[in-house]
Design a protein around this motif. Structure first.
Motif, short mmCIF file in Angstrom:
data_model
loop_
_atom_site.label_atom_id
_atom_site.label_comp_id
_atom_site.label_asym_id
_atom_site.label_seq_id
_atom_site.Cartn_x
_atom_site.Cartn_y
_atom_site.Cartn_z
N UNK A 181 -41.67 42.76 -39.64
CA UNK A 181 -41.91 43.64 -40.78
C UNK A 181 -42.44 42.79 -41.92
N UNK A 182 -43.60 43.16 -42.47
CA UNK A 182 -44.27 42.34 -43.48
C UNK A 182 -43.37 42.07 -44.67
N UNK A 183 -43.46 40.82 -45.21
CA UNK A 183 -44.36 39.72 -44.84
C UNK A 183 -43.92 39.05 -43.54
N UNK A 184 -44.91 38.73 -42.68
CA UNK A 184 -44.62 38.30 -41.32
C UNK A 184 -44.34 36.81 -41.18
N UNK A 185 -45.08 35.98 -41.91
CA UNK A 185 -44.99 34.53 -41.76
C UNK A 185 -44.62 33.89 -43.10
N UNK A 186 -43.80 32.85 -43.04
CA UNK A 186 -43.37 32.16 -44.25
C UNK A 186 -44.43 31.19 -44.75
N UNK A 187 -45.15 30.55 -43.84
CA UNK A 187 -46.14 29.55 -44.20
C UNK A 187 -47.44 29.82 -43.45
N UNK A 188 -48.58 29.53 -44.08
CA UNK A 188 -49.90 29.65 -43.46
C UNK A 188 -50.07 30.99 -42.75
N UNK A 189 -49.74 32.07 -43.44
CA UNK A 189 -49.82 33.40 -42.83
C UNK A 189 -51.26 33.81 -42.56
N UNK A 190 -51.55 34.26 -41.34
CA UNK A 190 -52.89 34.77 -41.06
C UNK A 190 -53.08 36.21 -41.54
N UNK A 191 -52.01 36.82 -42.03
CA UNK A 191 -52.06 38.22 -42.48
C UNK A 191 -51.41 38.34 -43.87
N UNK A 192 -51.91 37.62 -44.86
CA UNK A 192 -51.28 37.62 -46.19
C UNK A 192 -51.39 38.94 -46.92
N UNK A 193 -52.35 39.76 -46.53
CA UNK A 193 -52.59 41.02 -47.25
C UNK A 193 -51.95 42.23 -46.58
N UNK A 194 -51.16 42.01 -45.56
CA UNK A 194 -50.50 43.13 -44.90
C UNK A 194 -49.55 43.81 -45.89
N UNK A 195 -49.61 45.12 -46.00
CA UNK A 195 -48.74 45.81 -46.96
C UNK A 195 -47.27 45.62 -46.62
N UNK A 196 -46.45 45.49 -47.64
CA UNK A 196 -45.02 45.30 -47.44
C UNK A 196 -44.45 46.43 -46.60
N UNK A 197 -43.69 46.07 -45.60
CA UNK A 197 -43.09 47.06 -44.71
C UNK A 197 -43.90 47.39 -43.49
N UNK A 198 -45.15 46.91 -43.41
CA UNK A 198 -45.98 47.16 -42.23
C UNK A 198 -45.37 46.47 -41.01
N UNK A 199 -45.62 47.03 -39.83
CA UNK A 199 -45.08 46.48 -38.59
C UNK A 199 -46.17 45.68 -37.88
N UNK A 200 -45.85 44.44 -37.50
CA UNK A 200 -46.85 43.51 -37.00
C UNK A 200 -47.62 44.05 -35.81
N UNK A 201 -46.92 44.61 -34.83
CA UNK A 201 -47.61 45.14 -33.64
C UNK A 201 -48.63 46.20 -34.03
N UNK A 202 -48.28 47.03 -35.01
CA UNK A 202 -49.20 48.09 -35.45
C UNK A 202 -50.40 47.52 -36.19
N UNK A 203 -50.18 46.49 -37.01
CA UNK A 203 -51.28 45.89 -37.78
C UNK A 203 -52.31 45.28 -36.83
N UNK A 204 -51.86 44.58 -35.81
CA UNK A 204 -52.79 43.99 -34.85
C UNK A 204 -53.50 45.07 -34.04
N UNK A 205 -52.78 46.12 -33.70
CA UNK A 205 -53.39 47.22 -32.96
C UNK A 205 -54.45 47.92 -33.79
N UNK A 206 -54.18 48.09 -35.08
CA UNK A 206 -55.19 48.69 -35.97
C UNK A 206 -56.51 47.93 -35.87
N UNK A 207 -56.43 46.60 -35.84
CA UNK A 207 -57.65 45.80 -35.79
C UNK A 207 -58.38 45.94 -34.45
N UNK A 208 -57.64 45.95 -33.34
CA UNK A 208 -58.29 46.12 -32.04
C UNK A 208 -58.93 47.49 -31.92
N UNK A 209 -58.25 48.52 -32.42
CA UNK A 209 -58.83 49.87 -32.41
C UNK A 209 -60.09 49.91 -33.27
#
Length: 447
Positions: A181-209
């Motif tokens: 659940x965003x924020x996903x990574x503490x350091x060197x995050x590849x997804x710094x702009x993911x909205x707070x509360x977003x779910x990682x699996x869904x965010x990656x799926x959004x991009x593939x779709x």
């Protein structure tokens, strides 16, 4: 799209082909730590109707294995078609400060050690750039290569875009997130702009779709969607956790089940995007996990942890392949295969030619996809975390070797759970497999 005259396959490998068929798009769904028994068709407590339908639409591999079942080596093997041990990948890339990495997951040291490894084998901290990946070979066939998700094969200098992929998304240096659940990574995050509360699996799926929906190139594509899920930390999407809690699961089991169902929803969305784009009939879908599960893998023994990862529960994984017009819906095979076999399979599907490369150990699965026979061979395994060391599978026989000198022998046809050690009662088979395993280890160069 480019045309590939598959009649060449008839001449070169004796299999039926579709003349003038377009080069297929390829979608690879690579899951982290999903156990062989962790899908609805094996475990009714887990809801995966979409993955179950994918299984019903194509070929199910009952005995699919990972040569070195752990995060980074499994990825190296999938990418290159090589047994990971031949590339000096024996363990995962640790990415931790205590192993000499920066907090951002970077290092200048090419190898690292593991304190509990009995023989202290150094393992690689990145996949060398000179290793040839399926993305590089597919690019030669005119493919556009998109990478989404977990890499775990080195920091930025060794990321997917340095290994043949045209673009990447959501790819960091670490092997797992701090939270799903965003924020996903503490350091060197590849997804710094993911909205707070977003779910990682869904965010990656959004991009593939989005990639599939917007794809407008004349070239075929290869989409490599490599999930972080269902690797720990086990944090499910709240609505799905609530669902499983109501069904009687609790704690980490409800969290894990929710992760599996979120994965299933992701698969559904990606397949639906392919279908809406009108690409279903000319798209190969491959679904596979990188190693056995963290939780109970019954009826198989062993798993991701616990010292028996070369047991069936640790090394055997789900593998499903669906390609309309090629694979027969609802079919299955009990032929033992490994993840390294996908590399030459992709190349034969893309080129329409038999792929020959004596630098890889993978063998094309195309005969099995067409309902034909595949030449029998032995499968080999190696990792070095604890006492358990290596294994060989020859038909339904399996020999496991330990650093301490112990051997175990099992007949998997009669003893899938590996409970009845036959090392003393089948001496002839034990000698035969010991000899094979010793010869393989010598060829690979492990000690």
């Amino acid at each position: 799209m480019q045309k590939s005259f598959f009649t060449l396959l008839v001449l070169l490998c004796g299999t039926a082909a579709v003349v003038g068929q377009e080069q297929p798009n390829i979608v690879l769904l690579f899951v982290d730590d999903l156990g062989w028994a962790d899908l609805g068709y094996q475990n009714q407590a887990l809801h995966t109707p979409n993955i179950d339908r994918l299984k019903a639409s194509g070929l199910y591999f009952e005995r699919a294995y990972i040569p070195t079942p752990t995060c980074s080596p499994s990825r190296a093997s999938l990418l290159t078609g090589k047994e990971a041990a031949r590339m000096q990948f024996y363990r995962h890339i640790p990415n931790s400060v205590k192993h000499g990495f920066t907090p951002e997951g970077r290092t200048d040291e090419p190898f690292s050690q593991w304190a509990k490894d009995p023989v202290q084998l150094p393992t690689r901290n990145w996949l060398p750039l000179e290793e040839v990946t399926y993305a590089e070979k597919l690019k030669e066939q005119g493919y556009y290569n998109m990478f989404v998700g977990k890499w775990h094969l080195g920091h930025e200098d060794y990321h997917p875009v340095q290994q043949g992929f045209d673009a990447q998304f959501g790819t960091g240096n670490h092997g797992h997130p701090g939270s799903y659940i965003a924020p996903f990574f503490r350091k060197a995050s590849p997804l710094p702009d993911a909205p707070e509360g977003a779910y990682l699996t869904d965010v990656l799926t959004d991009e593939s779709v989005r990639f599939i929906e917007d794809y407008d190139r004349p070239a075929p594509f290869m989409l490599s969607h490599w999930y972080y899920t269902v690797h720990g930390p086990h944090i499910g999407r709240p609505d799905l956790v609530e669902r499983y809690t109501k069904e009687g699961l609790s704690g980490k089991y409800a969290q894990y089940a929710a992760m599996v169902t979120a994965l299933d929803e992701s698969v559904s969305r990606i397949l639906e995007a392919v279908d809406k784009k009108g690409m279903t009939d000319n798209t190969v879908i491959v679904f596979i996990s990188d190693q056995g599960g963290y939780f109970d893998n019954a009826p198989l023994s062993g798993g991701k942890t616990g010292g028996n990862t070369l047991g069936e529960g640790g090394a055997r994984v789900p593998l499903l392949i669906s390609y309309p017009g090629l694979t027969r819906p609802g079919s299955s095979t009990s032929v033992p295969v490994q993840s390294i076999d996908l590399f030459p399979t992709f190349l034969e599907l893309a080129s329409g030619k038999k792929y020959k490369d004596d630098k890889i150990q993978g063998k094309s699965l195309l005969p099995l996809l067409r309902g034909k026979k595949m030449k029998r061979r032995d499968l080999y395994f190696f990792r070095s975390y604890e006492d358990q060391r290596s294994a060989v599978i020859s038909g339904h026989w399996k020999l496991k070797r330990y650093h301490s000198g112990k051997f175990e022998l099992y007949n998997l046809n009669e003893d899938l759970a590996e409970e009845n050690d036959l090392i003393a009662t089948a001496p002839k088979m034990a000698r035969k497999l010991k000899k094979k395993l010793a010869a393989w280890e010598e060829a690979v160069g492990v000690r």
